[in-house]
Design a protein around this motif. Structure first.
Motif, mmCIF file in Angstrom:
data_model
loop_
_atom_site.group_PDB
_atom_site.id
_atom_site.type_symbol
_atom_site.label_atom_id
_atom_site.label_comp_id
_atom_site.label_asym_id
_atom_site.label_seq_id
_atom_site.Cartn_x
_atom_site.Cartn_y
_atom_site.Cartn_z
ATOM 1 N N VAL A 1 0.838 -1.201 0.000
ATOM 2 C CA VAL A 1 0.000 0.000 0.000
ATOM 3 C C VAL A 1 0.873 1.252 0.000
ATOM 4 N N ARG A 2 1.912 1.222 0.807
ATOM 5 C CA ARG A 2 2.821 2.368 0.861
ATOM 6 C C ARG A 2 3.500 2.581 -0.491
ATOM 7 N N GLU A 3 3.883 1.487 -1.131
ATOM 8 C CA GLU A 3 4.516 1.580 -2.453
ATOM 9 C C GLU A 3 3.556 2.184 -3.475
ATOM 10 N N LEU A 4 2.304 1.743 -3.438
ATOM 11 C CA LEU A 4 1.313 2.282 -4.362
ATOM 12 C C LEU A 4 1.054 3.766 -4.100
ATOM 13 N N ALA A 5 0.896 4.107 -2.835
ATOM 14 C CA ALA A 5 0.548 5.477 -2.477
ATOM 15 C C ALA A 5 1.638 6.471 -2.852
ATOM 16 N N ARG A 6 2.891 5.999 -2.939
ATOM 17 C CA ARG A 6 4.004 6.900 -3.248
ATOM 18 C C ARG A 6 4.551 6.677 -4.657
ATOM 19 N N SER A 7 3.760 5.984 -5.479
ATOM 20 C CA SER A 7 4.158 5.730 -6.862
ATOM 21 C C SER A 7 4.095 7.025 -7.674
ATOM 22 N N GLY B 1 -11.605 8.987 7.875
ATOM 23 C CA GLY B 1 -10.654 9.578 8.815
ATOM 24 C C GLY B 1 -10.280 11.011 8.496
ATOM 25 N N LEU B 2 -10.697 11.525 7.364
ATOM 26 C CA LEU B 2 -10.286 12.869 6.976
ATOM 27 C C LEU B 2 -11.013 13.923 7.804
ATOM 28 N N PRO B 3 -10.278 14.836 8.446
ATOM 29 C CA PRO B 3 -10.930 15.907 9.213
ATOM 30 C C PRO B 3 -11.545 16.951 8.281
ATOM 31 N N GLU B 4 -12.420 17.764 8.829
ATOM 32 C CA GLU B 4 -13.145 18.742 8.007
ATOM 33 C C GLU B 4 -12.208 19.714 7.310
ATOM 34 N N ALA B 5 -11.148 20.136 7.991
ATOM 35 C CA ALA B 5 -10.222 21.092 7.375
ATOM 36 C C ALA B 5 -9.643 20.535 6.078
ATOM 37 N N PRO C 1 -3.250 4.062 6.953
ATOM 38 C CA PRO C 1 -2.615 4.804 8.047
ATOM 39 C C PRO C 1 -2.806 6.308 7.823
ATOM 40 N N ALA C 2 -2.891 7.059 8.906
ATOM 41 C CA ALA C 2 -3.174 8.491 8.808
ATOM 42 C C ALA C 2 -2.163 9.225 7.925
ATOM 43 N N VAL C 3 -0.897 8.828 8.011
ATOM 44 C CA VAL C 3 0.139 9.515 7.230
ATOM 45 C C VAL C 3 -0.111 9.335 5.737
ATOM 46 N N ILE C 4 -0.395 8.103 5.329
ATOM 47 C CA ILE C 4 -0.663 7.826 3.913
ATOM 48 C C ILE C 4 -1.951 8.520 3.473
ATOM 49 N N ARG C 5 -2.982 8.435 4.303
ATOM 50 C CA ARG C 5 -4.263 9.073 3.980
ATOM 51 C C ARG C 5 -4.084 10.569 3.741
ATOM 52 N N ASP C 6 -3.347 11.222 4.638
ATOM 53 C CA ASP C 6 -3.168 12.666 4.527
ATOM 54 C C ASP C 6 -2.333 13.043 3.311
ATOM 55 N N GLU C 7 -1.347 12.214 2.981
ATOM 56 C CA GLU C 7 -0.548 12.473 1.780
ATOM 57 C C GLU C 7 -1.430 12.414 0.532
ATOM 58 N N LEU C 8 -2.285 11.410 0.460
ATOM 59 C CA LEU C 8 -3.148 11.259 -0.709
ATOM 60 C C LEU C 8 -4.186 12.370 -0.793
#
Length: 505
Positions: free
Chosen positions: A342-348, A388-392, A364-371
């Protein structure tokens, strides 16, 4: 059909005394809604079944009626439903085995756990459809006995039964050890040779399109072979020769089997029929080398089918994602991807690969926020519904990508009432936003009023409990029946209005 009364019958806030009144005056349409109520009491269910006979079957399947509530002579269909559920009186089966209505005997034959004498009676029934109904779900012993039945329709049903012994299934394919069938549904009714017109104008004709018989019962035999080839209990060695059969349908019947030799899968993967190649592409039993061959297939829908194969290598899936429409549902291979994958895909560097990762809802929150900050709108559309995404971040997504993502943001289960209201005011507007907001649990009255102006969202919004009661009441008279019914089913409809609408018995 009265849409308002049908809506009221489904309204979860309708008090028991008004349910009683509806039961006492129900027609068939209202009875359908009443039968599905979770709070329907046994007394109400009995009264409803007495008033609207056809509702008794659904009431049985909803668990609202028991054997003590049913008279098998007066309510044979409900008795059959109880037998089908394994909750009927065995004596009912003996009674219904002699029912003059063929369709009832046919339904009885499909019930499990019938008394031995009832099974014997149904196996000897004069109507082949009844015997076929028995053959399709019966025990291995009875299925084996019925494989030699003189009617080809019964043999077709035996071939489809996964409880049929493998040796019997192989015999149905080869014909060895079985006497020839003497009848089929075609020659039962027509002089042979006969081929049924696919556009038959006779309203009472129920022969399948293309059914034919020249004395060999060829269309039924062909259907029997299809059933046996699809049946996973049929031995592999009995089916592999059909990969070369001239019948497309018989070759197609092999495509979902998990037990074929690799050379048979390769042959089917090279078939001239794209649908056969697509089904082979989706089969988890094919090897990696064949997956890579199919990834280059000239037909887009074959490649699309391959993306749904849970064993597809990640690099092949990533390449296909560049040119293939994936859709909003996570693919099986992505659903089981490891954290590292998943990490590999998200940072492709490939947006299509990042989009695949974004479809996961357990990131994971870090990957979610990056995407969520991805420059590609397609990636952001995929991540926008993540709970998990906050309103902001959701507001930032809308600010950056506008109309391309607002509808997906509206599907986020954590979207706040204020955000949903703002989405309905977005300029330029996106019509799909109104439908998504109308079905969102956090929608405000203000947002819902905006949704009512959209014809596709109107019926959805009419059923939302946050809609103001006076507006709900007005919608009962809407020209659109779906809107009126949804308003009547709205639990926020005032009780006084409900009392006025429900007729007295």
């Amino acid at each position: 059909m009265n849409p308002v009364l049908c809506g009221l019958a489904a309204n979860t806030a309708l008090p028991p005394e008004l349910v009683d009144r509806l039961v006492a005056t129900a027609d068939a349409d209202i009875a359908v809604e009443l039968a599905g109520r979770a709070d329907l009491s046994r007394a109400q269910a009995v009264a409803l079944a007495s008033r609207v006979e056809e509702s008794a079957v659904r009431l049985v399947y909803e668990g609202k009626l028991t054997a003590a509530d049913i008279d098998p002579m007066a309510q044979p269909d409900a008795a059959l439903a109880l037998l089908d559920e394994g909750a009927g009186d065995p004596e009912w089966a003996r009674l219904l085995a002699a029912d003059p209505v063929v369709e009832r005997r046919e339904r009885l034959a499909a019930c499990a756990g019938l008394p031995v004498d009832v099974v014997a009676a149904l196996a000897a029934d004069s109507d082949a459809r009844v015997v076929a109904g028995l053959a399709s779900r019966t025990t291995p012993e009875t299925a084996a006995a019925l494989a030699a039945h003189p009617h080809a329709e019964v043999r077709r049903a035996v071939a489809a039964n996964e409880a049929t012994p493998p040796t019997v299934l192989a015999a149905l394919i080869s014909g060895e050890g079985l006497p020839p069938a003497r009848w089929c549904l075609v020659c039962d009714r027509e002089e042979t040779p006969y081929a049924h017109d696919p556009h038959c104008p006779r309203p009472d004709c129920d022969l399948p399109p293309g059914a034919s018989c020249d004395g060999s019962h060829e269309s039924t035999v062909h259907d029997m072979l299809q059933a046996a080839l699809r049946n996973t209990a049929t031995p592999t060695e009995a089916v592999i020769g059909f990969a070369r059969h001239p019948s497309t349908l018989l070759r197609w019947a092999l495509t979902t089997r998990p037990d074929l030799p690799s050379e048979v899968y390769r042959r089917l993967a090279a078939d001239a029929t794209p649908g056969i190649r697509a089904d082979i592409a989706a089969n988890p039993a094919i090897a990696d080398d064949l997956i890579r061959v199919l990834a280059a297939d000239r037909e887009p829908f074959v490649r699309r089918a391959l993306t749904g194969n849970p064993r597809i290598p990640l690099d092949v899936l990533t390449d296909l994602a560049r040119t293939t429409r994936i859709g909003p549902t996570p693919l099986p291979r992505i659903a089981v991807a490891s954290d590292d994958e998943v990490r590999e895909l998200a940072r492709s560097p490939i947006p299509a690969a990042r989009m695949l990762a974004a479809l996961r809802r357990d990131l994971p929150a870090v990957i979610r926020d990056e995407l969520a900050t991805d420059p590609d709108a397609k990636v952001v559309k995929s991540i926008a519904p993540h709970p998990g995404l906050p309103e902001a971040q959701l507001r930032a997504v809308v600010d950056r990508h506008g109309t391309r993502v607002v509808a997906k943001v509206a599907t986020n289960p954590q979207a706040s009432p204020e955000l949903l209201t703002d989405l309905t005011r977005h300029e330029p507007s996106v019509r799909k936003v109104f439908r998504e907001v109308a079905r969102h649990r956090n929608a405000t009255a203000t947002a819902l009023l905006a949704c009512l102006a959209d014809w596709q969202a109107r019926s959805i919004a009419a059923g939302h409990p946050a809609l103001p009661p006076p507006v709900i009441t007005e919608l009962l008279a809407d020209a659109d029946r779906q809107v009126a019914e949804a308003a009547a089913a709205n639990p926020s409809l005032p009780l006084a209005v409900m009392c006025e609408l429900v007729p007295s018995p």
